[in-house]
Design a protein around this motif. Sequence first.
Motif, PDB file in Angstrom:
ATOM      1  N   LEU A  10      -5.464  -8.421  22.608  1.00 52.54           N
ATOM      2  CA  LEU A  10      -4.815  -7.871  23.223  1.00 52.54           C
ATOM      3  C   LEU A  10      -5.808  -6.636  23.463  1.00 52.54           C
ATOM      4  CD1 LEU A  10      -1.879  -8.000  24.677  1.00 52.54           C
ATOM      5  CD2 LEU A  10      -0.984  -6.465  23.452  1.00 52.54           C
ATOM      6  N   SER A  11      -6.439  -6.554  24.778  1.00 54.42           N
ATOM      7  CA  SER A  11      -7.425  -5.246  24.778  1.00 54.42           C
ATOM      8  C   SER A  11      -8.527  -5.551  24.435  1.00 54.42           C
ATOM      9  CB  SER A  11      -6.822  -4.171  24.382  1.00 54.42           C
ATOM     10  OG  SER A  11      -7.610  -3.761  23.190  1.00 54.42           O
ATOM     11  N   THR A  12      -9.970  -4.832  24.933  1.00 51.42           N
ATOM     12  CA  THR A  12     -11.152  -5.738  24.893  1.00 51.42           C
ATOM     13  C   THR A  12     -11.910  -4.060  24.620  1.00 51.42           C
ATOM     14  OG1 THR A  12     -11.756  -3.983  26.910  1.00 51.42           O
ATOM     15  CG2 THR A  12     -11.470  -6.214  27.370  1.00 51.42           C
ATOM     16  N   ALA A  13     -11.104  -3.499  23.174  1.00 53.91           N
ATOM     17  CA  ALA A  13     -11.526  -2.641  22.026  1.00 53.91           C
ATOM     18  C   ALA A  13     -12.468  -3.450  21.440  1.00 53.91           C
ATOM     19  CB  ALA A  13     -10.076  -2.572  21.587  1.00 53.91           C
ATOM     20  N   GLN A  14     -13.581  -1.800  21.201  1.00 48.36           N
ATOM     21  CA  GLN A  14     -14.439  -2.394  19.689  1.00 48.36           C
ATOM     22  C   GLN A  14     -14.354  -3.225  18.737  1.00 48.36           C
ATOM     23  OE1 GLN A  14     -17.512  -3.042  21.009  1.00 48.36           O
ATOM     24  NE2 GLN A  14     -17.420  -2.365  22.817  1.00 48.36           N
ATOM     25  N   ILE A  63       0.180 -12.824  26.704  1.00 51.58           N
ATOM     26  CA  ILE A  63       1.167 -13.088  26.327  1.00 51.58           C
ATOM     27  C   ILE A  63       1.753 -13.940  26.149  1.00 51.58           C
ATOM     28  CG2 ILE A  63       3.572 -11.855  24.846  1.00 51.58           C
ATOM     29  CD1 ILE A  63       2.240  -8.917  25.635  1.00 51.58           C
ATOM     30  N   ASN A  64       2.054 -14.061  27.944  1.00 54.46           N
ATOM     31  CA  ASN A  64       3.019 -15.492  27.826  1.00 54.46           C
ATOM     32  C   ASN A  64       2.881 -17.065  27.418  1.00 54.46           C
ATOM     33  OD1 ASN A  64       4.651 -13.767  28.987  1.00 54.46           O
ATOM     34  ND2 ASN A  64       4.705 -13.856  30.522  1.00 54.46           N
ATOM     35  N   ASP A  65       0.862 -16.724  27.577  1.00 53.75           N
ATOM     36  CA  ASP A  65       0.211 -18.162  27.620  1.00 53.75           C
ATOM     37  C   ASP A  65       0.935 -19.024  26.270  1.00 53.75           C
ATOM     38  OD1 ASP A  65      -1.556 -20.316  27.823  1.00 53.75           O
ATOM     39  OD2 ASP A  65      -3.521 -18.973  26.712  1.00 53.75           O
ATOM     40  N   PRO A  66       1.372 -20.014  26.686  1.00 51.76           N
ATOM     41  CA  PRO A  66       1.719 -21.134  25.332  1.00 51.76           C
ATOM     42  C   PRO A  66       0.955 -21.256  24.357  1.00 51.76           C
ATOM     43  CG  PRO A  66       1.830 -22.083  27.561  1.00 51.76           C
ATOM     44  CD  PRO A  66       1.328 -20.273  27.920  1.00 51.76           C
ATOM     45  N   GLU A  67      -0.520 -21.316  24.373  1.00 49.18           N
ATOM     46  CA  GLU A  67      -1.355 -21.193  23.976  1.00 49.18           C
ATOM     47  C   GLU A  67      -1.586 -20.833  22.807  1.00 49.18           C
ATOM     48  OE1 GLU A  67      -6.030 -23.720  23.651  1.00 49.18           O
ATOM     49  OE2 GLU A  67      -5.238 -22.868  25.820  1.00 49.18           O
ATOM     50  N   VAL A  68      -1.632 -19.214  22.887  1.00 45.93           N
ATOM     51  CA  VAL A  68      -1.333 -18.298  21.656  1.00 45.93           C
ATOM     52  C   VAL A  68       0.065 -18.257  21.457  1.00 45.93           C
ATOM     53  CG1 VAL A  68      -1.364 -15.476  21.595  1.00 45.93           C
ATOM     54  CG2 VAL A  68      -3.099 -16.957  23.655  1.00 45.93           C
ATOM     55  N   ASP A  69      -0.745 -18.692  19.502  1.00 46.05           N
ATOM     56  CA  ASP A  69      -0.047 -18.368  18.787  1.00 46.05           C
ATOM     57  C   ASP A  69       0.466 -17.116  18.562  1.00 46.05           C
ATOM     58  OD1 ASP A  69      -0.253 -21.495  18.427  1.00 46.05           O
ATOM     59  OD2 ASP A  69      -1.843 -20.822  17.418  1.00 46.05           O
ATOM     60  N   ALA A  70      -0.732 -16.348  17.686  1.00 47.61           N
ATOM     61  CA  ALA A  70      -0.290 -14.719  17.924  1.00 47.61           C
ATOM     62  C   ALA A  70      -1.296 -13.594  18.410  1.00 47.61           C
ATOM     63  CB  ALA A  70      -1.074 -15.206  16.093  1.00 47.61           C
ATOM     64  N   ILE A  71      -1.337 -12.283  18.575  1.00 48.77           N
ATOM     65  CA  ILE A  71      -1.632 -11.435  19.336  1.00 48.77           C
ATOM     66  C   ILE A  71      -2.355 -10.772  18.027  1.00 48.77           C
ATOM     67  CG2 ILE A  71      -1.550  -9.376  20.605  1.00 48.77           C
ATOM     68  CD1 ILE A  71      -1.087 -12.187  22.115  1.00 48.77           C
ATOM     69  N   ILE A  72      -3.733  -9.924  17.974  1.00 50.23           N
ATOM     70  CA  ILE A  72      -4.459  -9.326  17.584  1.00 50.23           C
ATOM     71  C   ILE A  72      -3.850  -7.708  18.740  1.00 50.23           C
ATOM     72  CG2 ILE A  72      -6.652  -7.937  15.985  1.00 50.23           C
ATOM     73  CD1 ILE A  72      -7.468 -10.902  15.771  1.00 50.23           C
ATOM     74  N   ASN A  73      -3.355  -7.469  18.475  1.00 49.63           N
ATOM     75  CA  ASN A  73      -2.880  -5.953  18.705  1.00 49.63           C
ATOM     76  C   ASN A  73      -4.043  -4.565  18.444  1.00 49.63           C
ATOM     77  OD1 ASN A  73      -1.527  -3.732  20.319  1.00 49.63           O
ATOM     78  ND2 ASN A  73       0.160  -4.252  19.848  1.00 49.63           N
ATOM     79  N   SER A  74      -4.811  -4.457  19.432  1.00 50.67           N
ATOM     80  CA  SER A  74      -6.047  -3.080  19.542  1.00 50.67           C
ATOM     81  C   SER A  74      -5.864  -2.212  20.100  1.00 50.67           C
ATOM     82  CB  SER A  74      -7.538  -3.591  19.215  1.00 50.67           C
ATOM     83  OG  SER A  74      -7.817  -4.792  20.070  1.00 50.67           O
ATOM     84  N   LEU A  75      -4.676  -2.425  20.969  1.00 49.94           N
ATOM     85  CA  LEU A  75      -4.303  -0.964  22.391  1.00 49.94           C
ATOM     86  C   LEU A  75      -4.591  -0.460  21.350  1.00 49.94           C
ATOM     87  CD1 LEU A  75      -1.575  -2.820  24.390  1.00 49.94           C
ATOM     88  CD2 LEU A  75      -3.586  -2.513  24.309  1.00 49.94           C
ATOM     89  N   PRO A  76      -4.259   0.893  22.521  1.00 45.58           N
ATOM     90  CA  PRO A  76      -4.119   2.642  21.871  1.00 45.58           C
ATOM     91  C   PRO A  76      -3.368   3.159  20.668  1.00 45.58           C
ATOM     92  CG  PRO A  76      -4.871   2.609  23.570  1.00 45.58           C
ATOM     93  CD  PRO A  76      -4.876   1.661  23.284  1.00 45.58           C
TER      94      PRO A  76
END
Length: 334
Positions: A10-14, A63-76
């Motif tokens: 989630l985001s393009t953070a480094q 987030i709505n993509d059914p293929e994704v099981d988990a999210i890495i939240n690296s937002l601000p």
Amino acid sequence: MKNIIKYGLLSTAQIGLNAHLPASIESENSEIISISSRGIEKSKIVAEKYDIKKFFGSYQEQINDPEVDAIINSLPNSMHCDWTIKCAEAGKHILCEKPLATTTDECRKMIDAANANNVILVEAFTHRWNHHLKTAKKIIKNGDLGSVVTTDSSLCFTTNPENNIRFNPSLSGGALWDAGCYAVYATRFVLSEEPIYAKGESFDINNYGVDTTFKGIMEFESGVLSSITTSMNQPFRCHMNIDLTNGRIEIPNMFDDSGPIIIKKGVSDDNIKEKILKVESKYRFVEQFNEFSNCIINGVNPTYPPEDGLRNTAAIQALYKSSRDKKKVKVKSE
């Protein structure tokens, strides 16, 4: 049963591209399959550069993509709460970059959302996987060097403020939230207890609206006094020293996976015995992936639940409040 958990960045953070992505390739049970940004062009460019197979022009679409099981939240930092809750409501497990949130109220909302939607939420502090802190914690628990009297830990570095979210008050920037949180966490981790009082002082070097340097002291019920230092405008250091009644533990670099731990036993120059331990550790981001994915696959609880993140946030909140109020304050995590 799944044996590979598919993640979305989630985001393009480094931190996602430079740490999570290479770690996922080494992981035994994790794969990053997508990335998102606020615009399709940026996510497409990054996906092609880093060979990520899917990209999205909005966080919600990913987030709505059914293929994704988990999210890495690296937002601000200021966006962790809202988007973690949205991930949970979409049935996605969440590995949330530190800090978990910037208030304990936000942390509770995130934890409630994860529980309500039966997903796993973990704060991504990777240095706790290294042998340094685990070894120090064990020595303290065993009483090999007596009782802890004081600790001192830091994370300091130099960075360019231009277009840098760390210097943006609206995104909850600041040295303590961004880097000092590691020092706070390391202290709580090795002592296996929570601070009861905090005293902090901050400095803003150029009126950015955030702390560019922060110095704090935490008091523990056991009597330990712990100092933490963090700064965004001095040479890099990431150390921890633990002084006990019969010796000292020195960790020169908490981020060096296989770096040394220096153990000194004795109380005077003529009887101090020094031992240097070097233990090869796996890359801490790989260890984190392996455990988090295993929890999802096998339905087991994480070693470090999100309530741990709430308690770290409580300590940081108290340090900030002390800095503002110019007095010692009580740490409130309940």
